[in-house]
Write a protein that holds these residues in place. Structure first.
Motif, PDB file in Angstrom:
ATOM      1  N   ASP A 240      35.342 -16.376   6.671  1.00  0.00           N
ATOM      2  CA  ASP A 240      34.998 -15.032   6.615  1.00  0.00           C
ATOM      3  C   ASP A 240      36.145 -14.478   5.638  1.00  0.00           C
ATOM      4  O   ASP A 240      37.198 -13.809   5.845  1.00  0.00           O
TER       5      ASP A 240
ATOM      6  N   ASN B  81      36.081 -11.848   3.594  1.00  0.00           N
ATOM      7  CA  ASN B  81      36.596 -10.442   3.829  1.00  0.00           C
ATOM      8  C   ASN B  81      36.844  -9.920   5.004  1.00  0.00           C
ATOM      9  O   ASN B  81      37.300  -8.544   5.330  1.00  0.00           O
TER      10      ASN B  81
ATOM     11  N   ASP C 105      35.250  -9.192   7.646  1.00  0.00           N
ATOM     12  CA  ASP C 105      34.439  -8.623   8.471  1.00  0.00           C
ATOM     13  C   ASP C 105      33.677  -8.987   9.741  1.00  0.00           C
ATOM     14  O   ASP C 105      32.755  -8.261  10.160  1.00  0.00           O
TER      15      ASP C 105
ATOM     16  N   ASN D  88      28.283 -12.842   5.365  1.00  0.00           N
ATOM     17  CA  ASN D  88      27.581 -12.130   4.496  1.00  0.00           C
ATOM     18  C   ASN D  88      26.581 -12.939   3.573  1.00  0.00           C
ATOM     19  O   ASN D  88      26.662 -14.107   3.225  1.00  0.00           O
ATOM     20  N   ARG D  89      25.665 -12.305   3.266  1.00  0.00           N
ATOM     21  CA  ARG D  89      24.463 -13.093   2.373  1.00  0.00           C
ATOM     22  C   ARG D  89      24.044 -12.070   1.095  1.00  0.00           C
ATOM     23  O   ARG D  89      24.289 -10.936   1.161  1.00  0.00           O
TER      24      ARG D  89
ATOM     25  N   GLU E 166      29.515 -16.809   1.721  1.00  0.00           N
ATOM     26  CA  GLU E 166      30.578 -17.220   2.350  1.00  0.00           C
ATOM     27  C   GLU E 166      30.492 -18.652   3.107  1.00  0.00           C
ATOM     28  O   GLU E 166      29.320 -19.123   3.146  1.00  0.00           O
TER      29      GLU E 166
END
Length: 151
Positions: free
Chosen positions: A96, A98, A100, A104-105, A113
């Motif tokens: 991860d 960032n 969050d 993420n995609r 990621e």
């Protein structure tokens, strides 16, 4: 006759001890240490989630039995999950970057990621099935290694 009786008693004792040790093992709680390697950088954190069955694996947070996130200071990263009952588990991991708490995609749906799973199954067009990633926790301390993948 006496020799046959001794052999029978010995055999009975061995079988009894085996049955006791299997039932004792089935009722223990153990630890699972996950070593995560293959990170492309030290940005962000690594999060690992443990699932006890196929329901929700690998991305439904409400089905996770234990989850840990840690900042990346060294590579590989090691996480230890404690007090797990004997049984089958599958682990899903993400880098991860960032922080969050989401894998993420991009616009095509491909992860941007890093990610990985217990048993390091081959990833083609979708996440593996629970059975392809399931490991058995069968002792007080089990260690596995997960190599992250990036697209």
């Amino acid at each position: 006759m006496l020799k046959g009786m001794k052999v029978s008693m010995l055999l009975l004792a061995v079988v009894g001890n085996l049955a006791w040790s299997f039932s004792a093992r089935a009722n223990f709680n153990g630890n699972l240490t996950v070593e995560i390697d293959g990170l492309k950088n030290k940005q962000g954190q690594v999060c690992a989630s443990i699932f006890a069955n196929s329901q929700g694996f690998p991305n439904k947070g409400d089905r996770v039995i234990q989850k840990q996130c840690t900042n990346i200071t060294d590579i590989p990263v090691k996480l230890t999950f404690e007090n797990l009952k004997a049984g089958s588990y599958a682990v899903a991991v993400m880098h991860d970057q960032n922080k969050d708490l989401v894998l993420n995609r991009n616009s095509l749906g491909m992860p941007t990621e890093g990610f990985g799973f217990s048993k390091n199954p081959e990833i083609r067009t979708s996440a593996p099935k629970f059975g392809d990633a399931a490991i058995v926790l069968a002792g007080p301390n089990t260690e596995i290694k997960i190599n992250l993948k990036y697209f």
